[in-house]
Enzyme design. Structure first.
Site, mmCIF file in Angstrom:
data_model
loop_
_atom_site.group_PDB
_atom_site.id
_atom_site.type_symbol
_atom_site.label_atom_id
_atom_site.label_comp_id
_atom_site.label_asym_id
_atom_site.label_seq_id
_atom_site.Cartn_x
_atom_site.Cartn_y
_atom_site.Cartn_z
ATOM 1 N N TRP A 92 0.849 -1.113 0.058
ATOM 2 C CA TRP A 92 0.091 -0.058 0.018
ATOM 3 C C TRP A 92 0.853 1.247 0.083
ATOM 4 C CZ3 TRP A 92 -4.902 0.904 -1.083
ATOM 5 C CH2 TRP A 92 -5.392 2.442 -0.609
ATOM 6 N N ASP A 195 4.365 4.011 -19.517
ATOM 7 C CA ASP A 195 3.116 4.363 -19.251
ATOM 8 C C ASP A 195 2.997 5.660 -18.186
ATOM 9 O OD1 ASP A 195 0.550 4.755 -19.814
ATOM 10 O OD2 ASP A 195 -0.204 3.009 -18.729
#
Length: 291
Positions: A92, A195
């Protein structure tokens, strides 16, 4: 049907609690899952409505790409905690507001990642950009790699879907035909994200973490051009700090449209003719740079 928590337990070997849905992107769903030890993980899962095999290889490509980027010095990527064909579990990342100091640190991080290098242009795994396959067949020449493996496939898809006209296709093909003249001096393969739009940058107090890569050996100007394309906060500070750590080659500003052409074609494939005008403007700007 196996729950998200059960999938996380199976893939990580750690007890997982209930999943909190965070919405969806493209064809996968996003979740935050709290583990038994109190830590949280981020989960991407192929939507249950999609049949098995619909996105075969997507999470493998992302996991391998993150691992590869993570082996660079000071790499700004999350840890891969587990994956299979339908699920990816990552550490996370608690986001913070962007700031000038964080932007400068991110510029240095990005330069270090690029300078870690690659064995060739492309990668040893077949990739994805969003839900679209990405041809990572290794190549020695960046201009031909870019024309044949980054522009041509998406130009065909866009044309087949009616989002670009035959005249539009010819404009982009002129860029492909001239790519050796447009590419600037040769550079070695860089270890790039592939990307890197602003939504894939998660800000930290000290720098940033980048996610959702289409990682491969590429041209380092590609990541910077994409950061500029969709408006990264404090982009000028990121670019200037990058340029201090790894000076960009002469003429890099004129090559920005060339490097933006690939992500724009991908957007035409995914979202249709709404990106047609911007794509053609980039193609024409790339051609003008050649004089």
């Amino acid at each position: 049907m196996t729950s998200i928590a059960d999938r996380v337990t199976e893939l990580t070997g750690r007890e997982a609690g209930a999943a909190v849905a965070l919405g969806a992107r493209q064809e996968w769903e996003l979740h935050r899952v709290r583990l038994g030890d109190g830590a949280s993980v981020f989960v991407k899962a192929v939507a249950d409505r999609l049949p098995d095999g619909r996105l075969d290889g997507l999470f493998r490509a992302e996991a391998l790409g993150l691992d590869w980027l993570g082996r660079s010095f000071g790499s700004p990527v999350p840890d891969v905690l587990g994956w299979d064909a339908r699920t990816l579990v990552l550490s996370w990342v608690e986001e913070r507001p962007p700031s000038g100091p964080a932007a400068r640190r991110f510029g240095h991080q990005l330069a270090a990642m690029h300078l870690s290098g690659a064995d060739s242009f492309g990668a040893s795994w077949q990739g994805f950009i969003g839900p679209l396959p990405l041809d990572n067949t290794p190549a020695r020449s960046w201009p031909r790699f870019y024309a044949e493996q980054r522009l041509a496939p998406y130009l065909r898809i866009a044309a087949d879907r009616g989002a670009l006209t035959p005249a539009d296709v010819r404009t982009v093909e002129r860029v492909m035909d001239s790519v050796e003249d447009l590419a600037g001096d040769p550079e070695p393969p860089a270890r790039i994200h592939g990307d890197l739009w602003s939504g894939n940058v998660l800000w930290q107090d000290q720098g940033a973490v980048v996610v959702d890569p289409a990682a491969h050996g590429g041209h380092r100007e590609t990541d910077l051009a994409m950061l500029a394309l969709f408006g990264l906060p404090f982009f000028d500070q990121v670019r200037d700090a990058y340029n201090e750590a790894a000076p960009l080659a002469a003429g890099w500003r004129a090559r920005v449209p060339l490097h933006q052409l690939h992500p724009l074609l991908v957007h035409v494939c995914l979202f249709g003719a709404a990106y047609r005008t911007t794509t053609l403007e980039a193609a024409r700007a790339a051609l003008r740079a050649a004089g």
